[in-house]
Design a protein around this motif. Structure first.
Motif, short mmCIF file in Angstrom:
data_model
loop_
_atom_site.label_atom_id
_atom_site.label_comp_id
_atom_site.label_asym_id
_atom_site.label_seq_id
_atom_site.Cartn_x
_atom_site.Cartn_y
_atom_site.Cartn_z
N ASP A 290 -41.02 -28.40 47.06
CA ASP A 290 -42.36 -28.07 46.60
C ASP A 290 -42.32 -27.12 45.42
OD1 ASP A 290 -45.08 -27.74 46.37
OD2 ASP A 290 -45.23 -26.30 48.02
N ASN A 291 -42.48 -27.64 44.21
CA ASN A 291 -42.72 -26.82 43.01
C ASN A 291 -41.63 -25.78 42.77
OD1 ASN A 291 -44.15 -26.07 40.72
ND2 ASN A 291 -45.33 -24.51 41.81
N VAL A 292 -40.37 -26.23 42.81
CA VAL A 292 -39.25 -25.35 42.48
C VAL A 292 -38.45 -26.02 41.38
CG1 VAL A 292 -37.21 -24.17 43.33
CG2 VAL A 292 -39.18 -24.48 44.84
N ASP A 293 -38.37 -25.36 40.23
CA ASP A 293 -37.68 -25.93 39.08
C ASP A 293 -36.24 -25.44 39.01
OD1 ASP A 293 -40.02 -27.22 38.32
OD2 ASP A 293 -40.71 -25.48 37.16
N GLY A 294 -35.37 -26.30 38.48
CA GLY A 294 -33.99 -25.91 38.25
C GLY A 294 -33.02 -26.92 38.83
N PRO A 295 -31.81 -26.98 38.28
CA PRO A 295 -30.79 -27.87 38.83
C PRO A 295 -30.47 -27.50 40.28
CG PRO A 295 -30.14 -26.99 36.67
CD PRO A 295 -31.34 -26.22 37.11
N ALA A 296 -29.99 -28.48 41.02
CA ALA A 296 -29.70 -28.26 42.44
C ALA A 296 -28.64 -27.19 42.63
CB ALA A 296 -29.27 -29.58 43.09
N TRP A 297 -27.59 -27.22 41.80
CA TRP A 297 -26.52 -26.22 41.96
C TRP A 297 -27.04 -24.81 41.68
CZ3 TRP A 297 -25.10 -22.70 38.35
CH2 TRP A 297 -25.47 -22.93 37.02
N PHE A 298 -27.95 -24.70 40.70
CA PHE A 298 -28.50 -23.40 40.33
C PHE A 298 -29.33 -22.81 41.47
CE2 PHE A 298 -31.91 -20.87 38.31
CZ PHE A 298 -31.13 -19.89 37.71
N LEU A 299 -30.20 -23.64 42.05
CA LEU A 299 -31.02 -23.19 43.18
C LEU A 299 -30.16 -22.87 44.39
CD1 LEU A 299 -34.00 -25.71 42.89
CD2 LEU A 299 -33.92 -23.33 42.11
N ALA A 300 -29.08 -23.64 44.59
CA ALA A 300 -28.21 -23.42 45.74
C ALA A 300 -27.46 -22.10 45.64
CB ALA A 300 -27.21 -24.57 45.87
N VAL A 301 -27.35 -21.56 44.45
CA VAL A 301 -26.70 -20.27 44.26
C VAL A 301 -27.72 -19.14 44.21
CG1 VAL A 301 -25.31 -18.85 42.69
CG2 VAL A 301 -24.70 -21.25 43.06
N VAL A 302 -28.77 -19.33 43.43
CA VAL A 302 -29.71 -18.24 43.15
C VAL A 302 -30.55 -17.87 44.37
CG1 VAL A 302 -31.75 -17.61 41.81
CG2 VAL A 302 -29.80 -18.67 40.68
N LEU A 303 -31.13 -18.85 45.05
CA LEU A 303 -32.01 -18.52 46.17
C LEU A 303 -31.27 -17.84 47.33
CD1 LEU A 303 -34.41 -21.61 46.23
CD2 LEU A 303 -34.86 -19.30 45.39
N PRO A 304 -30.11 -18.36 47.78
CA PRO A 304 -29.37 -17.61 48.81
C PRO A 304 -28.89 -16.25 48.31
CG PRO A 304 -28.65 -19.90 48.75
CD PRO A 304 -29.51 -19.69 47.56
N ALA A 305 -28.52 -16.16 47.02
CA ALA A 305 -28.07 -14.88 46.49
C ALA A 305 -29.18 -13.85 46.54
CB ALA A 305 -27.56 -15.04 45.06
N TYR A 306 -30.38 -14.23 46.11
CA TYR A 306 -31.51 -13.32 46.19
C TYR A 306 -31.80 -12.91 47.64
CZ TYR A 306 -33.45 -13.23 41.43
OH TYR A 306 -33.67 -12.98 40.11
N THR A 307 -31.69 -13.88 48.55
CA THR A 307 -31.96 -13.58 49.96
C THR A 307 -30.95 -12.58 50.51
OG1 THR A 307 -32.86 -15.82 50.24
CG2 THR A 307 -32.27 -14.60 52.23
N LEU A 308 -29.65 -12.82 50.26
CA LEU A 308 -28.63 -11.88 50.71
C LEU A 308 -28.79 -10.53 50.03
CD1 LEU A 308 -25.50 -14.21 50.83
CD2 LEU A 308 -26.82 -13.34 52.75
#
Length: 341
Positions: A290-308
């Motif tokens: 839902d409305n999340v822009d960016g390559p899959a690899w980028f989101l797979a790194v950035v979102l968990p990184a922000y969460t941690l």
């Protein structure tokens, strides 16, 4: 026969008389919150400004934790002076924590709504219903916070801890010189690693790309510097002694105590913001596409990184607050002593 006795095991809570208003006020507040939301569930909620009162569905969902919070507060406050078993106290404390945190999570977008209103006061378009959204979200966040305060007091009684400072005196050193627990140290350095992973991914993807050319470079550079400090200097200050006592190279302040909220405040604020915005909203939106822009690899790194990053700051800030508690006046009189029978 000589038997060790802990004098503070069951305090009569003389130091907490000034807080007697908290349980009834909290129970009244969360009950009113539950009633209003039940009315909205039956008759229809008002029109909230985008993105709405909560990231989660409305209806009866916010009523459930509010009712549980009211029940937990009433049960806890009715047994403050009673001889309850430890298991019962722990059960009530857990119920209060779970229901209180649930209310806070449901209303976690209150800072964003507040920023929107502040922006309107400074000339941006302001929707009048933003105030209704702020009131609804703020009521839920405050009700959850009051429930957590009540649950924390019950948790102290379950642990046999001091009613003033929450410590179990005599178990471990009390003071800023005490070593940081290993779990907090791990959380602090996990935060640094997550921050570096996030900015490395941004660098590979296109650091400071032209997605928002209207943003001034001075603002962007200031933002990046502050974020880097929040991901490196801040977590290290939370888990090292020099974050609690000014180091020798800070000549005017060397050896003095660092104001605890100067470090813990930003840690809690940034940690809570990253955890809720990216850990809850971002990860959920990514999982549902839902409305999340960016390559899959980028989101797979950035979102968990922000969460941690956010979780690490919260854990490290919790340890920091524990280590920097002011000296308790009861610690001298509540240490275990031997008496003869």
């Amino acid at each position: 026969m000589t038997v060790p006795v802990v004098a503070h095991l069951r305090p009569r809570s003389p130091g907490s008389r000034g807080q007697l208003w908290v349980p009834p006020a909290a129970a009244l507040w969360v009950t009113a919150y539950a009633v209003v939301h039940a009315w909205w569930a039956l008759r229809g909620a008002p029109r909230f400004a985008e993105p709405g009162e909560s990231f989660f569905p409305g209806g009866w969902l916010p009523v459930v934790p509010a009712v549980l919070s009211a029940a937990a507060i009433l049960l806890i406050s009715s047994g403050v002076e009673r001889d309850r078993s430890t298991s019962v106290r722990w059960t009530l404390a857990v119920l209060g924590w779970v229901s209180g945190v649930s209310m806070v999570l449901y209303s976690f977008m209150v800072p964003l709504t507040l920023l929107m209103i502040l922006g309107g006061l400074f000339g941006m378009d302001l929707d009048a219903m933003d105030w209704v959204t702020l009131l609804a979200q703020g009521s839920g966040a405050l009700g959850g916070a009051l429930t957590i305060v009540t649950a924390n007091a019950e948790q102290r009684r379950a642990r046999g801890a001091c009613h003033r400072c929450g410590r179990v005196h005599g178990r471990r050193p009390e003071g800023r010189d005490a070593p940081t627990p290993s779990w907090a140290w791990f959380a602090g350095y996990l935060t640094v690693a997550a921050c570096l992973a996030r900015f490395t991914a941004e660098r590979v993807h296109g650091f400071l790309s032209s997605k928002a050319p209207e943003i001034p470079w001075t603002f962007m550079i200031t933002f990046v510097v502050l974020m880097l400090l929040a991901g490196t200097l801040l977590p290290l200050a939370l888990v090292h002694r020099w974050g609690r006592i000014w180091p020798g190279w800070v000549l005017p302040l060397a050896g003095r105590k660092v104001p605890r909220w100067l470090v813990a405040g930003p840690g809690l604020f940034v940690g809570a913001g990253l955890t809720t915005y990216f850990g809850i909203a971002g990860m959920t939106a990514w999982a549902t596409g839902d409305n999340v822009d960016g390559p899959a690899w980028f989101l797979a790194v950035v979102l968990p990184a922000y969460t941690l990053w956010g979780l690490g700051l919260l854990v490290a800030a919790g340890s920091y607050l524990s280590l920097t508690k002011p000296e308790c006046t009861l610690s001298r009189t509540s240490a275990p002593r031997a008496v003869s029978r």
